[in-house]
Design an enzyme around this catalytic site. Structure first.
Site, PDB file in Angstrom:
ATOM      1  CG  ASP A  84      -0.390  -0.237   2.651  1.00  0.00           C
ATOM      2  OD1 ASP A  84       0.820   0.508   2.625  1.00  0.00           O
ATOM      3  OD2 ASP A  84      -1.079  -0.342   3.688  1.00  0.00           O
ATOM      4  CB  SER A  85       0.166   4.784  -0.172  1.00  0.00           C
ATOM      5  OG  SER A  85      -0.719   4.972   1.073  1.00  0.00           O
TER       6      SER A  85
END
Lengths: 76, 324
Positions: A34-35
């Site tokens: 994820d980010s």
């Protein structure tokens, strides 16, 4: 920087074998990165290879191959 | 640097930022918080630039004190809003949902104090490196879109990792929470949920009543499976979401259920089928008060708690000690 260096860094961050990571592996869909993971990985790359990677450049990187190509381009 | 230098420079009385809440934090709430000595925040959310401009101008009419704009980086209007805050002479910007990296230079050139909300140590360090003035360490106790770590665990780790001031957010609703945040190394606090029930908050009355009635266990997180977890109070909408999730619905179907749901609750007052975003601390919020009453009360409570501390943490007169 070679694909194998980068795949090892990614593998260490997400806890998989480097061999499971391919140039075509997509961060989100295939590696469940994820980010927040991306920031961890990018900061690691910046520190280890003395690079500056602007946040806005990250938006276009979808696969590990994209990242390798990007790093090679900014290194020159 | 003195602990309060950061807020002193911003010209406010209390080290407090009001959380930016989309569809809720408008000029009425933000100006009231600023007037009461904190930093009021207008939430841009996903609203168009014209709306944000109108709210900025209204807030300027209502207070001469500093207020800021909270910018949600996933908004389709983010570019225009990033420029708008420069043009309108806004002095404080907080950001959510990612890294504001590409706007930082422009904002700094306009003398804006930039405070990104961060859910991890790495993002906090990156924000410091890119020039942020402070960070808001927000734990998953907060309402709305959240990260995984709790404030209790996240805050001291970020405090250790960066040299810029760290503002604590998530799970802070009274003076005890503020005192605890300072014990963990925070330089200030952000509160959102407590201000939902402020008299000056224009959210629908049904929303306020739902917050006041909330019990601790009413706070749930939906959307962990989609990668976009959101903390809300449970209702028909959350039950429907959980049913769909169990039935293996697609991410698109699940996200569609959330579209427009916050507006439905906040503006239309449909707290059964809308998304009632609130922090875990909702169970602690018991009455509608003015912003000034809330702020004076929580900071006097916090000061009382902190000033009373002179504990040596040794249990006195324990018979076991006498055997030594």
């Amino acid at each position: 920087m070679s694909f194998s260096n980068i795949s090892q860094i990614i593998a260490r961050h997400i806890g998989v074998e480097a061999g499971e990571i391919k140039p075509t592996s997509r961060f989100k869909e295939d590696l469940q990165i994820d980010s927040l993971d991306i920031f961890e990985i990018v900061m690691d790359l910046e520190e280890q290879y003395d690079l500056e990677i602007p946040t806005e450049d990250l938006e276009d990187l979808r696969t590990v191959g994209d990242l390798v190509k990007y790093i090679d381009s900014v290194k020159d | 640097m003195n602990k309060f230098d950061f807020f002193h420079k911003l010209g406010v009385k209390y080290p407090l930022i009001q959380g930016g809440m989309a569809w809720i934090s408008d000029s009425s709430l933000a100006s009231a918080v600023s007037e009461a000595g904190g930093i009021g925040m207008l939430a841009a959310g996903s609203a168009p630039v014209e709306y944000v401009q109108q709210e900025i101008r209204k807030a300027k009419q209502l207070t001469a004190k500093p207020f800021g704009v909270n910018i949600m980086l996933l908004s389709e209007h983010v570019e225009a809003i990033a420029r708008l805050v420069c043009a309108e002479g806004i002095k404080i910007v907080t950001t959510g949902a990612g890294s504001p990296g590409k706007y930082l230079k422009m904002w700094k050139e306009h003398g804006i104090t930039v405070i990104p909300v961060v859910p991890s140590v790495a993002l906090a360090r990156r924000m410091e490196k890119e020039g942020a003035d402070a960070v808001i360490a927000e734990g998953g106790e907060a309402g709305g879109h959240i990260g995984e770590l709790t404030t209790m665990a996240l805050l001291p780790q970020i405090v250790d990792a960066v040299d810029i001031p760290v503002i604590a957010a998530g799970g802070i609703g009274d003076g005890r929470g503020i005192a605890a945040a300072f014990m963990l190394g925070a330089s200030g606090v952000q509160m959102g949920t407590r201000f939902l029930v402020a008299k000056e908050c224009t959210v629908h009355q049904n929303y306020k009543e739902r917050i006041i009635k909330a019990r601790d266990i009413d706070s749930v997180v939906t959307g962990r499976s989609t990668g976009h977890p959101v903390r809300v109070l449970r209702n028909k909408l959350t039950r429907r979401f959980e049913e769909l999730e169990r039935a293996g619905a697609s991410i698109e179907e699940l996200e569609a259920l959330g579209t427009g749901a916050l507006r439905k609750a906040a503006k239309d007052g449909d707290v059964a089928n809308g998304s009632v975003m609130a922090g875990q601390i909702a169970g602690l919020v018991k009455e509608e008060q003015s912003c000034s009453e809330i702020i004076e009360q929580v900071f006097s409570e916090a000061a009382e708690r902190l000033n009373a501390l002179s504990i040596d943490l040794i249990v006195k007169d324990n018979p076991a000690d006498e055997r030594d």
